[in-house]
Design a protein around this motif. Structure first.
Motif, PDB file in Angstrom:
ATOM      1  N   GLY A 259      14.833  48.850  43.218  1.00 22.62           N
ATOM      2  CA  GLY A 259      14.201  50.099  42.786  1.00 22.62           C
ATOM      3  C   GLY A 259      12.956  50.416  43.583  1.00 22.62           C
ATOM      4  O   GLY A 259      12.717  51.581  43.944  1.00 22.62           O
ATOM      5  N   SER A 260      12.167  49.387  43.877  1.00 15.55           N
ATOM      6  CA  SER A 260      10.943  49.588  44.663  1.00 15.55           C
ATOM      7  C   SER A 260      11.264  50.014  46.087  1.00 15.55           C
ATOM      8  O   SER A 260      10.594  50.886  46.660  1.00 15.55           O
ATOM      9  CB  SER A 260      10.105  48.296  44.669  1.00 15.55           C
ATOM     10  N   LEU A 261      12.292  49.405  46.671  1.00 17.61           N
ATOM     11  CA  LEU A 261      12.696  49.771  48.035  1.00 17.61           C
ATOM     12  C   LEU A 261      13.231  51.206  48.085  1.00 17.61           C
ATOM     13  O   LEU A 261      12.956  51.939  49.040  1.00 17.61           O
ATOM     14  CB  LEU A 261      13.752  48.796  48.545  1.00 17.61           C
ATOM     15  N   VAL A 262      13.975  51.595  47.062  1.00 17.91           N
ATOM     16  CA  VAL A 262      14.488  52.965  47.005  1.00 17.91           C
ATOM     17  C   VAL A 262      13.330  53.950  46.860  1.00 17.91           C
ATOM     18  O   VAL A 262      13.306  55.005  47.512  1.00 17.91           O
ATOM     19  CB  VAL A 262      15.492  53.130  45.841  1.00 17.91           C
ATOM     20  N   MET A 263      12.354  53.603  46.010  1.00 18.08           N
ATOM     21  CA  MET A 263      11.180  54.468  45.855  1.00 18.08           C
ATOM     22  C   MET A 263      10.406  54.560  47.168  1.00 18.08           C
ATOM     23  O   MET A 263       9.957  55.646  47.558  1.00 18.08           O
ATOM     24  CB  MET A 263      10.278  53.913  44.750  1.00 18.08           C
ATOM     25  N   PHE A 264      10.268  53.438  47.867  1.00 18.88           N
ATOM     26  CA  PHE A 264       9.570  53.441  49.156  1.00 18.88           C
ATOM     27  C   PHE A 264      10.296  54.347  50.151  1.00 18.88           C
ATOM     28  O   PHE A 264       9.663  55.122  50.882  1.00 18.88           O
ATOM     29  CB  PHE A 264       9.480  52.018  49.702  1.00 18.88           C
ATOM     30  N   SER A 265      11.615  54.278  50.164  1.00 16.10           N
ATOM     31  CA  SER A 265      12.406  55.129  51.070  1.00 16.10           C
ATOM     32  C   SER A 265      12.185  56.601  50.753  1.00 16.10           C
ATOM     33  O   SER A 265      12.058  57.440  51.648  1.00 16.10           O
ATOM     34  CB  SER A 265      13.887  54.782  50.947  1.00 16.10           C
ATOM     35  N   CYS A 266      12.149  56.910  49.455  1.00 13.32           N
ATOM     36  CA  CYS A 266      11.882  58.294  49.034  1.00 13.32           C
ATOM     37  C   CYS A 266      10.524  58.758  49.542  1.00 13.32           C
ATOM     38  O   CYS A 266      10.394  59.874  50.067  1.00 13.32           O
ATOM     39  CB  CYS A 266      11.932  58.383  47.512  1.00 13.32           C
ATOM     40  N   GLN A 267       9.532  57.892  49.424  1.00 13.93           N
ATOM     41  CA  GLN A 267       8.163  58.269  49.796  1.00 13.93           C
ATOM     42  C   GLN A 267       7.989  58.427  51.306  1.00 13.93           C
ATOM     43  O   GLN A 267       7.142  59.194  51.753  1.00 13.93           O
ATOM     44  CB  GLN A 267       7.170  57.248  49.258  1.00 13.93           C
ATOM     45  N   VAL A 268       8.797  57.726  52.062  1.00 10.22           N
ATOM     46  CA  VAL A 268       8.793  57.927  53.514  1.00 10.22           C
ATOM     47  C   VAL A 268       9.475  59.245  53.848  1.00 10.22           C
ATOM     48  O   VAL A 268       8.992  60.047  54.661  1.00 10.22           O
ATOM     49  CB  VAL A 268       9.502  56.751  54.225  1.00 10.22           C
TER      50      VAL A 268
END
Length: 329
Positions: A259-268
């Motif tokens: 979930g954190s990696l997906v959120m990070f991808s979204c924020q990029v």
């Protein structure tokens, strides 16, 4: 515009109306309110299967009824940014949608109220929030936050179905979970505004994107996303060390990491959106991140819900694939 909206709508008691109303509910986003309600009730210590099913049902459907209700007040911008929707095409009317949506929301609130009468007041408050949503969406300082508190109330109502209203005041994990809901949904709303910049500008919606542009909005989204990850992580680490979690709760930790990696991808990704029609991937990632991060909290609280949450997430992905407009979320 008005003639479009009132162009021979289907009869309310018809299959055609039912199909178009379901489209208006956004079935793929019912999982957002569904996971929010599940997360809230995962903090309840003792919970029967029948009670959990009813709370889930009320939570799951509430987003759709609420979404359809708010659509009645923003057909101006939807006719530009989301012309495929039945309400903007005139296949169903505002009056029909209002009646069905209010009836549906009363049904959902009634379930919450059966288990805790105080939920009647929380439900009335959230209903007021939905009715006044469009007013606050037009103001850059309130839009995402105004949406987020309404969803946070759903989390609280689900929890109160099995707990006294005062017991959560000293429950730090519960407060962190509530905060994760607030920041996660606020981020989803803000990222969602990226697809409507031109429509909002044309119809007088002074959202954060319209007033400050994509660059500052991307930074604001980064802050919201970071707060979502940190508050979720706080639920995990309040009474456990990371080493303990990795050793004793590996599945929950893996869901948290994904979930954190997906959120990070979204924020990029939000930093690379230059036009409205380039935003769908970032918005999709924000929804996935929200569901995954709350799912990690759910499984942390209720390990026996791991398989049901896997099925829940798989069904969410299926409805995303089947949505009528692939660039719309």
């Amino acid at each position: 515009m008005e003639t479009l909206i009132n162009n021979n709508p289907y009869r309310t008691l018809s299959i055609d109306f039912a199909k178009d109303y379901i489209i208006t509910m956004r079935p793929y986003l019912l999982f957002v309110s569904g996971v929010t309600g599940i997360c809230g009730m995962s903090f309840i210590s003792e919970l029967s299967v029948s009670k959990a099913i009813l709370i889930f049902l009320a939570s799951f459907l509430s987003y759709g009824f609420g979404q359809a209700l708010t659509d009645c007040f923003q057909t101006d911008t939807d006719s530009i940014s989301s012309p495929y929707r039945p309400l903007t095409q005139g296949r169903i009317s505002k009056s029909q949608v209002l009646v069905v949506s209010i009836t549906g929301l009363i049904f959902c609130i009634s379930i919450f109220t059966i288990y805790n009468p105080v939920n009647l007041w929380w439900g009335a408050l959230s209903g007021f929030g939905l009715a006044t949503y469009t007013y606050f969406k037009r103001r850059f300082w309130s839009g995402p936050f105004y949406n987020a508190w309404i969803v946070a109330v759903l989390f609280l109502m689900a929890y109160l179905c099995g707990s006294d209203i005062l017991t959560f005041t000293g429950n730090h994990n519960f407060i962190y979970g509530l905060s994760a809901v607030f920041w996660g949904y606020a981020n989803f709303v803000l990222v969602g505004y990226f697809k409507d910049v031109e429509a909002d500008r044309a119809t007088g919606y002074n959202t954060f994107l319209v007033v400050f542009g994509r660059r500052l909005s991307s930074i604001a989204s980064n802050i919201f996303g970071l707060m979502t990850i940190l508050t979720t992580l706080s639920v995990f680490t309040y009474s456990n060390s990371l080493d303990q979690l990795i050793q004793d709760r590996p599945y929950e930790t893996i869901i948290l990491l994904i979930g954190s990696l997906v959120m990070f991808s979204c924020q990029v990704l939000v930093h690379f959106i230059k036009k409205d029609d380039e935003s769908s991937n970032a918005i999709s990632l924000s929804v996935h991140a929200y569901i995954l991060l709350l799912s990690s909290i759910i499984v942390l609280n209720k390990q026996e819900w791991f398989i049901p949450m896997i099925i829940f997430y798989a069904l969410f992905n299926l409805t995303m694939i089947l949505r009528p407009a692939k660039t719309q979320i």
